[in-house]
Design an enzyme around this catalytic site. Sequence first.
Site, PDB file in Angstrom:
ATOM      1  N   HIS A 148       0.843  -1.191   0.000  1.00 40.31           N
ATOM      2  CA  HIS A 148       0.000   0.000   0.000  1.00 40.31           C
ATOM      3  C   HIS A 148       0.879   1.243   0.000  1.00 40.31           C
ATOM      4  CE1 HIS A 148       0.847  -0.504   4.362  1.00 40.31           C
ATOM      5  NE2 HIS A 148       0.901   0.812   4.328  1.00 40.31           N
ATOM      6  N   HIS A 198      -6.088  -1.810   3.582  1.00 32.64           N
ATOM      7  CA  HIS A 198      -6.013  -0.524   2.881  1.00 32.64           C
ATOM      8  C   HIS A 198      -5.050  -0.648   1.709  1.00 32.64           C
ATOM      9  CE1 HIS A 198      -2.509  -0.365   5.446  1.00 32.64           C
ATOM     10  NE2 HIS A 198      -2.182   0.874   5.138  1.00 32.64           N
ATOM     11  N   HIS A 212       5.013   7.189   2.554  1.00 24.07           N
ATOM     12  CA  HIS A 212       5.710   5.906   2.406  1.00 24.07           C
ATOM     13  C   HIS A 212       4.964   4.999   1.445  1.00 24.07           C
ATOM     14  CE1 HIS A 212       2.733   4.580   5.484  1.00 24.07           C
ATOM     15  NE2 HIS A 212       2.845   3.393   4.889  1.00 24.07           N
ATOM     16  N   HIS A 244       0.520  -1.352  14.681  1.00 24.30           N
ATOM     17  CA  HIS A 244      -0.426  -0.250  14.566  1.00 24.30           C
ATOM     18  C   HIS A 244      -1.699  -0.580  15.336  1.00 24.30           C
ATOM     19  CE1 HIS A 244       1.889   1.779  11.537  1.00 24.30           C
ATOM     20  NE2 HIS A 244       1.746   0.825  10.632  1.00 24.30           N
ATOM     21  N   TYR A 253       9.108   0.754   9.855  1.00 25.34           N
ATOM     22  CA  TYR A 253       9.323   1.833   8.888  1.00 25.34           C
ATOM     23  C   TYR A 253      10.816   2.079   8.759  1.00 25.34           C
ATOM     24  CZ  TYR A 253       4.353   3.020   9.013  1.00 25.34           C
ATOM     25  OH  TYR A 253       2.984   2.985   8.908  1.00 25.34           O
ATOM     26  N   GLU A 263       8.040   0.684   4.179  1.00 32.59           N
ATOM     27  CA  GLU A 263       7.490  -0.053   5.308  1.00 32.59           C
ATOM     28  C   GLU A 263       7.396  -1.521   4.936  1.00 32.59           C
ATOM     29  OE1 GLU A 263       3.426  -0.224   8.098  1.00 32.59           O
ATOM     30  OE2 GLU A 263       3.352   0.662   6.105  1.00 32.59           O
TER      31      GLU A 263
END
Length: 305
Positions: A148, A198, A212, A244, A253, A263
Site C-alpha cells: 500500500h 487498505h 511511504h 499499529h 518503517y 514499510e
Amino acid sequence: MAVMRMGYVHARVTDLAEAKNHYANTLGLYETLAEDGKVYYKAWDEWDHHSVVLEEGGVGVVKFGFKVEYESDIDLIEKKAQDFGLTVERMSKGENPEVSDGIRFIAPSEHVFEVYHGQTLIGTEVGTHNPDAFPRHLVGVGVPARDHALILAEDVRTMENMFGAVFDFFPTERVQTDLEDKDAHFIASWMTANNQIHQIAVLEGPQAKFHHFAFKLGDWTEVGRAGDIFAMDDVPIDIGPTRHGITRGQTIYFFDPSGNRNEVFAGGYPAYRDRPINKWTPDQIAKGTFYHARELNERFTSVYT
C-alpha cells in the site's frame, strides 16, 4: 468492481545504483527492465511485469497506477472522474513499458494517478502448476509483494470522496475530530476496494507529498527477520518492529538511500464494505499509529518526500 488494486508505485531516487542495491539486495525485488534512467521491479509472488518503478533524479513519488478488471472499466472511470470535476487525459499503450492504454488525471491532492487494464504477465517466481510455498533462493528480506501507500493532502475529506466516487473505494479506518458529527474534520483516511485492509491512505499535510509505500510480509516472525536484515545492511530504521492500532498491522518503517520512507507490513484484518468504519479521535493518534509505545517520533510526523 472496476479497480482491482494499486498496480504500481513510481518513485524518484537520487542515486539509481544505491537504490537498486536497496530494493534488489535488501528487499529482494526482481528487476524486470532497466532503461532511460529507470528500473522496474516485481516481487516474487506478483505476476504482472512490475509493481515498483524507480527513476533517477530527486525524491518522492512520480505517480501511481491502478489496475481495473476490464477494458470497458476505463471509460466508466473516465466518466466518473470528469463528473467529479477532474481533468482526464488518455494514456497510450507503451507510454509505461508493458502497460496497456488507459487514462491519467491529477487528483485533488496534486498526485498523478493512472488507470489501466492490462500489464504484461510474467508470472510468480513459483509458478501456478503445483507451486512451492516460496522460492528456494530468496534474497534479503524476500518480500512477496508491494502492499500500500500513504500520501499527503490538504483536504482529506475531498480525497476520500474522490476515491469513493471515482474508484469505488471505501474507508476502513479514519481519524476525525468528532466521532458522531457528520461534518467532522478528517485528519486521515485508510481506503480500499477489496478485502485488503487498505490500498491507499491519505494524511492531512502538504499537497503532492509522499509519506511511504509498503511491502507485504506474512507475520511477526517475518517482520522481525526483516529488522535483522535491515541492521545487517545498515538501513536507517524510522520505527519498529511494532504494531499499529489503526489496521492492527505489524510494521517496521525505514528509509531507502534517497530518503524515501518504506514499510514492511504484516497482519491487519479483512476489509468488507458493510463493516463499520473504525474511527479515531486526534488525542488517540499516537495509540492508533504505534500501539505499543503510544507516542510518535518527530521523523514520522515531519519527514516526507
